[in-house]
Design a protein around this motif. Structure first.
Motif, PDB file in Angstrom:
ATOM      1  N   THR A   1      11.149  -4.602  -3.428  1.00  0.00           N
ATOM      2  CA  THR A   1      11.377  -4.138  -2.063  1.00  0.00           C
ATOM      3  C   THR A   1      11.200  -5.319  -1.120  1.00  0.00           C
ATOM      4  N   TRP A   2      11.395  -5.058   0.171  1.00  0.00           N
ATOM      5  CA  TRP A   2      11.245  -6.141   1.151  1.00  0.00           C
ATOM      6  C   TRP A   2       9.840  -6.741   1.117  1.00  0.00           C
ATOM      7  N   ASP A   3       8.829  -5.929   0.817  1.00  0.00           N
ATOM      8  CA  ASP A   3       7.439  -6.405   0.824  1.00  0.00           C
ATOM      9  C   ASP A   3       7.042  -7.085  -0.481  1.00  0.00           C
ATOM     10  N   SER A   4       7.951  -7.205  -1.425  1.00  0.00           N
ATOM     11  CA  SER A   4       7.605  -7.807  -2.720  1.00  0.00           C
ATOM     12  C   SER A   4       7.303  -9.291  -2.577  1.00  0.00           C
ATOM     13  N   ASP A   5       6.279  -9.734  -3.299  1.00  0.00           N
ATOM     14  CA  ASP A   5       5.953 -11.149  -3.415  1.00  0.00           C
ATOM     15  C   ASP A   5       6.509 -11.652  -4.747  1.00  0.00           C
TER      16      ASP A   5
ATOM     17  N   ARG B   1      15.417  -9.610  -1.998  1.00  0.00           N
ATOM     18  CA  ARG B   1      14.850  -9.469  -0.663  1.00  0.00           C
ATOM     19  C   ARG B   1      15.881  -9.848   0.405  1.00  0.00           C
TER      20      ARG B   1
ATOM     21  N   LYS C   1       2.810  -0.879   0.236  1.00  0.00           N
ATOM     22  CA  LYS C   1       4.033  -1.347  -0.423  1.00  0.00           C
ATOM     23  C   LYS C   1       4.346  -0.497  -1.646  1.00  0.00           C
TER      24      LYS C   1
ATOM     25  N   SER D   1      -2.197   0.869  -1.497  1.00  0.00           N
ATOM     26  CA  SER D   1      -1.123  -0.089  -1.245  1.00  0.00           C
ATOM     27  C   SER D   1       0.044   0.589  -0.524  1.00  0.00           C
TER      28      SER D   1
ATOM     29  N   GLU E   1       7.586   2.072  -2.092  1.00  0.00           N
ATOM     30  CA  GLU E   1       8.504   1.878  -3.211  1.00  0.00           C
ATOM     31  C   GLU E   1       8.600   3.143  -4.050  1.00  0.00           C
TER      32      GLU E   1
END
Length: 404
Positions: free
Chosen positions: A371-375, A151, A242, A240, A246
């Motif tokens: 991706t940037w939105d990954s937790d 990230r 996100k 989703s 992706e």
């Protein structure tokens, strides 16, 4: 200690060959005619060597737009199984090959098959199968830390998406091949089967097409996006933002890969973000097609599509550099290619949901796109969900009741 050794596997009773994507009508009739394996110490251009080896054994693939005129011979040459590791794929595209391979496997294996009329006799039952507990190559905290590092790279503009993969190993005793075959029978395994060699075996339950060529049409089916196979999980996957972002990023990458080897202007996307089921998971899949360019040979096709974009990231070369820096263990048999090269078609699956056995133990891998939105915690949980059915199939000592 494992009871599986390179000097022992050749003495094991012969099993009916059943490599992934082999012609259904030929199951139980395949017999090995020739084999070639490649490791980095062998040198040379492995893509060109693969093409040359197949041509020398009756499979000329220097112009894929013009398939072999004789077609499939049910009584003669059948085709060949082709395996390419993730590291070999990275080598073909000029990227870093990553951490050392944890398995004692070749990086490329090609096995040419003919037919026999009766299956081989097996007089002795396989040795009792006893796998041990799994040892993870990284902890959940280390995995989550790697997600955070990706990230940060995305925020810096170095990359848009990176696929991170973890590994686990278990010792075992007995013959691993029936367990690997059981893995290949998991529901949704489009590329289910087993490929074996001296001292090693690979079992595959992959649902994902890396590259298929039939009747002049190239097809890839990237999978990105995973949720539990429940009604709520399906709705969550479809809605989703996100997962969709992706997924579409990888579809664009695959479009670009195919455009390198396709007739100009023929690349198209079908079934964008279609939801398919694999075991107890929903996954999003798209279909990208193109017409093959005249004069395209197998070697150039492999260079264009390996390693698969859905298990590397975007841009591909930049993602490979981050993978090499962050993953502590090589990808071995996973995230590569395994399938069939016939006289009139090619069908290679991406080796997700794949396991390998060698003299060091039993090995599995799983991961996901970051991706940037990954937790970070969610990514760790997703990888665990993907590997759970694989581990369950391998550890079962009795046949698993599979859903119809």
């Amino acid at each position: 200690m494992s009871g599986y050794r390179p000097d022992v596997v050749e003495a094991l009773p012969q099993m009916v060959a059943d490599p992934p994507a082999a012609p259904t009508a030929c199951h139980g009739r395949l017999t090995e005619r020739a084999r070639w394996q490649w490791r980095p110490t062998d040198g040379g251009d492995p893509a060109a060597l693969t093409e040359a080896f197949l041509a020398a054994h009756g499979l000329p693939l220097h112009d894929l737009a013009r398939p072999h005129p004789t077609g499939h011979d049910p009584d003669g040459l059948c085709g060949a199984a082709l395996y390419i590791s993730a590291a070999a794929g990275a080598h073909l595209t000029g990227g870093p090959t990553g951490a050392p391979n944890p398995t004692d496997l070749p990086e490329i294996a090609v096995v040419v098959y003919g037919h026999h009329d009766t299956p081989p006799d097996r007089t002795d039952p396989p040795a009792p199968w006893r796998p041990g507990p799994w040892t993870e190559s990284w902890t959940p905290h280390q995995h989550a830390t790697a997600v955070t590092a990706v990230r940060e790279a995305i925020r810096a503009g170095d990359v848009y998406q990176v696929n991170l993969v973890g590994h686990a190993r278990a010792t075992y005793t007995g013959d691993p091949r029936p367990a690997l075959a059981r893995l290949g029978r998991l529901p949704g395994a489009r590329y289910g089967g087993v490929l074996t060699g001296p001292g090693w075996a690979i079992g595959c339950a992959s649902p994902e097409t890396l590259i298929e060529l039939r009747h002049g049409t190239l097809t890839t089916r990237p999978i990105k996006g995973t949720r539990p196979a429940t009604a709520a999980g399906r709705t969550e996957l479809l809605t989703s933002a996100k997962e969709r972002a992706e997924h579409i990023m990888i579809v664009d990458l695959e479009r670009n890969d195919l455009a390198r080897v396709a007739a100009t202007g023929t690349v198209q996307v079908d079934d964008l973000f279609a939801v398919r089921r694999w075991c107890d998971l929903w996954q999003a899949e798209s279909t990208v097609r193109a017409q093959v360019a005249d004069g395209l040979g197998l070697a150039d096709l492999l260079r264009a599509v390996c390693p698969g974009g859905s298990v590397t990231g975007a841009p591909k070369l930049a993602a490979l550099h981050h993978i090499a820096a962050l993953e502590p263990v090589g990808r071995g048999a996973s995230m590569g290619a395994l399938g069939w090269v016939g006289t009139d078609h090619i069908d290679l699956g991406l080796t997700i949901r794949t396991a390998a056995a060698d003299h060091t133990g039993l090995h599995v891998w799983a991961g996901g796109g970051i991706t940037w939105d990954s937790d970070p915690d969610a990514e760790v949980a997703e990888a665990a969900a993907k590997t759970a059915p694989v581990r369950a199939a391998l550890h079962a000592t009795q046949p698993i009741a599979l859903p119809t």
